[in-house]
Motif scaffolding. Structure first.
Motif, short mmCIF file in Angstrom:
data_model
loop_
_atom_site.label_atom_id
_atom_site.label_comp_id
_atom_site.label_asym_id
_atom_site.label_seq_id
_atom_site.Cartn_x
_atom_site.Cartn_y
_atom_site.Cartn_z
N ASP A 154 51.67 -7.76 116.23
CA ASP A 154 51.09 -7.10 115.23
C ASP A 154 49.50 -7.17 114.89
N TRP A 155 48.86 -8.12 115.53
CA TRP A 155 47.70 -8.30 115.71
C TRP A 155 47.07 -7.16 116.67
N LEU A 176 43.25 -12.28 122.13
CA LEU A 176 43.11 -11.34 121.11
C LEU A 176 41.66 -11.42 120.37
N GLU A 177 41.04 -12.52 120.40
CA GLU A 177 39.91 -12.65 119.61
C GLU A 177 38.74 -12.09 120.57
N ARG A 228 46.94 -3.87 115.18
CA ARG A 228 45.77 -3.59 114.20
C ARG A 228 44.49 -3.19 115.07
N GLU A 262 39.35 -8.38 120.51
CA GLU A 262 38.82 -7.89 119.28
C GLU A 262 36.92 -7.48 119.12
N ALA A 293 51.57 -11.75 117.26
CA ALA A 293 50.51 -11.29 118.10
C ALA A 293 50.50 -9.83 118.54
N LEU A 340 51.77 -16.52 119.32
CA LEU A 340 50.38 -16.23 118.66
C LEU A 340 49.41 -17.14 119.11
N ARG A 343 46.08 -16.08 121.15
CA ARG A 343 44.97 -15.97 119.99
C ARG A 343 43.83 -15.68 120.70
#
Length: 206
Positions: A121-122, A194-195, A125, A198, A119, A187, A191
């Motif tokens: 790492d995401w 993070l979605e 990014r 993003e 998570a 993660l 998730r």
């Protein structure tokens, strides 16, 4: 040789000479029934001259020397002031660019505090994508400068102002997600957050 020492010697010599001349004159003009030998007379004159002329002359000369030294001592000049750093003219574009850059730096620092996981790492990014968007912010500012816009109601300025607001809002969202990932670094747990994050990423190039 210092000024004080020279003045003291000058006082010794002058005082002794004057007093010696005075005593010699008195000795020559006075009539003595029992004249003493020449050597004794000279020694007596020298001793009298040094004692009552030379020593006071040394004292006076030393005082004069101190006064002369204080007068001759170079005055301490005030440290020259450095010329003032020329002020850069106010640039309303740089101010907004720096606000976006500060948000970008704080986002990157917040990501580094998250426990290592997929998570994170995401999230890393996403932070890198924000850094790329910062280049677009600089491009918008360059456009405003090229057009010579100085009115804050100018469309280019308003676009950049909105970008600064979006960067600040995104910074707050990253902080909220990072805090949640401390408790749930997996993660699957992160998730959804993070979605959503993003999707909220400022997209200036679109």
């Amino acid at each position: 040789m210092g000024v004080v020492v020279r003045s003291a010697l000058w006082g010794l010599g002058t005082g002794s000479l004057l007093m010696g001349a005075l005593v010699t004159l008195i000795e020559l003009t006075s009539k003595s029934d029992s004249p003493s030998s020449g050597v004794i007379t000279v020694l007596a004159i020298l001793i009298f001259a040094v004692t009552f002329g030379g020593i006071p002359g040394v004292v006076i000369g030393t005082g004069v020397g101190f006064i002369r030294r204080s007068i001759q001592r170079p005055r301490l000049h005030p440290r020259p002031m450095h010329p003032p750093i020329p002020q850069q003219p106010y640039d309303m574009w740089s101010e907004l660019v720096e606000r976006c850059a500060e948000s970008t730096r704080r986002v990157a620092a917040a990501v580094q505090t998250v426990p290592r996981s997929a998570a994170k790492d995401w999230l890393q990014r996403i932070s890198e994508q924000l850094t790329k968007e910062l280049d677009d912010v600089r491009g918008i500012a360059q456009l405003g400068r090229a057009l010579g816009a100085v009115d804050q109601q100018h469309p280019v300025y308003q676009r950049l102002l909105k970008a600064a607001h979006d960067f600040r809002q995104f910074e707050n969202e990253v902080g909220r997600v990072a805090l949640q990932m401390f408790d749930h670094p997996e993660l699957d747990e992160a998730r959804t957050h993070l979605e959503v994050l993003e999707k909220q990423l400022p997209q200036l190039s679109t």
